[in-house]
Enzyme design. Structure first.
Site, PDB file in Angstrom:
ATOM      1  N   ASP A  43       0.836  -1.205   0.000  1.00  0.00           N
ATOM      2  CA  ASP A  43       0.000   0.000   0.000  1.00  0.00           C
ATOM      3  C   ASP A  43       0.872   1.257   0.000  1.00  0.00           C
ATOM      4  O   ASP A  43       0.354   2.376  -0.110  1.00  0.00           O
ATOM      5  CB  ASP A  43      -1.007  -0.008   1.156  1.00  0.00           C
ATOM      6  CG  ASP A  43      -0.351  -0.137   2.519  1.00  0.00           C
ATOM      7  OD1 ASP A  43       0.891  -0.235   2.583  1.00  0.00           O
ATOM      8  OD2 ASP A  43      -1.095  -0.136   3.533  1.00  0.00           O
ATOM      9  N   SER A  44       2.193   1.067   0.056  1.00  0.00           N
ATOM     10  CA  SER A  44       3.112   2.185  -0.174  1.00  0.00           C
ATOM     11  C   SER A  44       2.891   2.793  -1.551  1.00  0.00           C
ATOM     12  O   SER A  44       3.333   3.908  -1.824  1.00  0.00           O
ATOM     13  CB  SER A  44       4.575   1.722  -0.036  1.00  0.00           C
ATOM     14  OG  SER A  44       4.799   0.556  -0.808  1.00  0.00           O
ATOM     15  N   ASP A  82      -1.278  -5.981  -0.407  1.00  0.00           N
ATOM     16  CA  ASP A  82      -1.644  -5.432   0.900  1.00  0.00           C
ATOM     17  C   ASP A  82      -3.150  -5.246   1.016  1.00  0.00           C
ATOM     18  O   ASP A  82      -3.784  -4.681   0.113  1.00  0.00           O
ATOM     19  CB  ASP A  82      -0.982  -4.054   1.095  1.00  0.00           C
ATOM     20  CG  ASP A  82       0.282  -4.141   1.915  1.00  0.00           C
ATOM     21  OD1 ASP A  82       0.444  -5.126   2.665  1.00  0.00           O
ATOM     22  OD2 ASP A  82       1.113  -3.218   1.810  1.00  0.00           O
ATOM     23  N   LYS A 111      -1.451  -9.450   2.529  1.00  0.00           N
ATOM     24  CA  LYS A 111      -0.700  -9.072   3.737  1.00  0.00           C
ATOM     25  C   LYS A 111      -1.572  -8.175   4.591  1.00  0.00           C
ATOM     26  O   LYS A 111      -2.238  -7.269   4.061  1.00  0.00           O
ATOM     27  CB  LYS A 111       0.609  -8.358   3.361  1.00  0.00           C
ATOM     28  CG  LYS A 111       1.384  -7.858   4.587  1.00  0.00           C
ATOM     29  CD  LYS A 111       2.835  -7.542   4.271  1.00  0.00           C
ATOM     30  CE  LYS A 111       3.086  -6.250   3.536  1.00  0.00           C
ATOM     31  NZ  LYS A 111       2.638  -5.038   4.245  1.00  0.00           N
ATOM     32  N   GLU A 113      -1.694  -5.832   8.181  1.00  0.00           N
ATOM     33  CA  GLU A 113      -0.923  -5.186   9.255  1.00  0.00           C
ATOM     34  C   GLU A 113      -1.573  -5.440  10.614  1.00  0.00           C
ATOM     35  O   GLU A 113      -2.797  -5.398  10.745  1.00  0.00           O
ATOM     36  CB  GLU A 113      -0.863  -3.670   9.019  1.00  0.00           C
ATOM     37  CG  GLU A 113       0.007  -3.288   7.838  1.00  0.00           C
ATOM     38  CD  GLU A 113       0.270  -1.793   7.755  1.00  0.00           C
ATOM     39  OE1 GLU A 113      -0.058  -1.051   8.701  1.00  0.00           O
ATOM     40  OE2 GLU A 113       0.800  -1.365   6.710  1.00  0.00           O
ATOM     41  N   GLU A 180       8.802  -4.917  10.441  1.00  0.00           N
ATOM     42  CA  GLU A 180       9.264  -3.605   9.981  1.00  0.00           C
ATOM     43  C   GLU A 180       9.785  -2.785  11.166  1.00  0.00           C
ATOM     44  O   GLU A 180       9.071  -2.570  12.159  1.00  0.00           O
ATOM     45  CB  GLU A 180       8.127  -2.855   9.267  1.00  0.00           C
ATOM     46  CG  GLU A 180       8.558  -1.465   8.790  1.00  0.00           C
ATOM     47  CD  GLU A 180       7.624  -0.850   7.757  1.00  0.00           C
ATOM     48  OE1 GLU A 180       6.660  -1.515   7.330  1.00  0.00           O
ATOM     49  OE2 GLU A 180       7.883   0.311   7.385  1.00  0.00           O
TER      50      GLU A 180
HETATM   51  O1  KIV Z   1       3.553  -1.207   1.632  1.00  0.00           O
HETATM   52  C1  KIV Z   1       4.724  -1.599   1.662  1.00  0.00           C
HETATM   53  O2  KIV Z   1       5.566  -1.236   0.821  1.00  0.00           O
HETATM   54  C2  KIV Z   1       5.107  -2.496   2.740  1.00  0.00           C
HETATM   55  C3  KIV Z   1       6.575  -2.789   2.911  1.00  0.00           C
HETATM   56  C4  KIV Z   1       7.253  -1.624   3.511  1.00  0.00           C
HETATM   57  C5  KIV Z   1       6.805  -4.023   3.711  1.00  0.00           C
HETATM   58  O3  KIV Z   1       4.281  -2.969   3.452  1.00  0.00           O
END
Ligand code: KIV
Length: 263
Positions: A43-44, A82, A111, A113, A180
């Site tokens: 989600d970055s 994500d 993924k 969080e 992280e």
């Molecule tokens: O969203 C992302 O890029 C991440 C990584 C930093 C692990 O979750």
């Protein structure tokens, strides 16, 4: 890597896992060609591609569109998507809908969080056949609650909580875990305590693998240089210079040249 069993094998055989973020077909194709083990549609993307200040702006539609693009670029790769902000916090039914949309878009796994408050969701997704990767330590979707992007698990109580969450995630069926920005010793302790692989970012070398955000790895952002993110390219300089050369060529009428004119 083709499936979750490959992650288990990598952990058993202590083969380090290399994961990078990817948000589009061209980077997915190149990362796959470079034998990257796992592509993460993080989600970055909301920050590095869409220019938002944090990952809270990633939507399900955004994540599904980028996941589909990555899948088109890397049809054979293991792709983790994500679960965006709050998509796993609205109850099991909503989480299944969201995870299902990401899987249908091309993800091999999702993924999620954190853990507190959505243990049932993790168990339900795993039970529904959706592989879940955990993410503990600095969880950027909680940046406002955490008071900024800072190392987590420094105190022994905080470290104990993260270790317990990691154990619980494994019990619930998570196949791997991102750690992280936790202290190196804590990352090593968690890795030793689990049978599933840990994938670190800013957490030292004693995890089962490492992940980097593609834009950090390629140095695509001039002003953003976290200490833990090694740059393998000064991409921002190369790209800016290429644009500048194009502009100069157009202005000087050097482009197109004779051989570049179609007819
Ligand atoms: O969203 C992302 O890029 C991440 C990584 C930093 C692990 O979750």
């Amino acid at each position: 890597m083709k499936g979750v069993l490959d992650f288990a094998r990598a952990r058993r055989e202590a083969t380090p896992i290399a994961m990078v973020t990817s948000y589009d077909a061209w980077s997915a194709r190149l990362a796959a060609a470079a034998d990257v083990d796992c592509l993460l549609v993080g989600d970055s993307v909301a920050m590095v591609v869409h220019g938002f200040p944090d990952t809270l702006h990633a939507t399900l539609e955004m994540m599904a569109a980028h996941t589909a693009a990555v899948r088109r670029g890397a049809p054979e790769s293991f792709v983790v998507a994500d679960m965006p902000f709050l998509s796993h916090r609205r109850g099991t039914a909503a989480a299944v809908e969201a995870a299902g949309a990401l899987m249908r878009a091309g993800a091999s796994a999702v993924k999620i969080e954190g853990l507190a408050g959505h243990e049932d969701v993790v168990a339900h997704l795993v039970g529904s056949g959706i592989p879940v990767m955990g993410h503990l330590g600095l969880t950027p979707q909680s940046v406002h609650q955490l008071g900024g992007y800072r190392v987590q698990g420094r105190s022994s109580e905080a470290a104990q909580r993260i270790l317990e969450d990691a154990r619980r995630l494994e019990q619930l069926g998570a196949f791997a875990l991102v750690l992280e920005c936790v202290p190196e010793q804590l990352a090593a302790d968690i890795t030793a305590a689990l049978a599933i692989p840990t994938i670190g970012i800013g957490s030292g070398v004693r995890t089962s693998g490492q992940v980097l955000v593609m834009h950090d790895l390629l140095g695509l952002q001039a002003d953003f240089r976290p200490r833990f993110a090694r740059r393998y390219l000064e991409g921002h300089e190369l790209v800016r210079e290429a644009f500048a050369r194009f502009v100069a060529d157009v202005r000087a009428a050097r482009f197109p040249a004779r051989e570049e004119i179609l007819c």
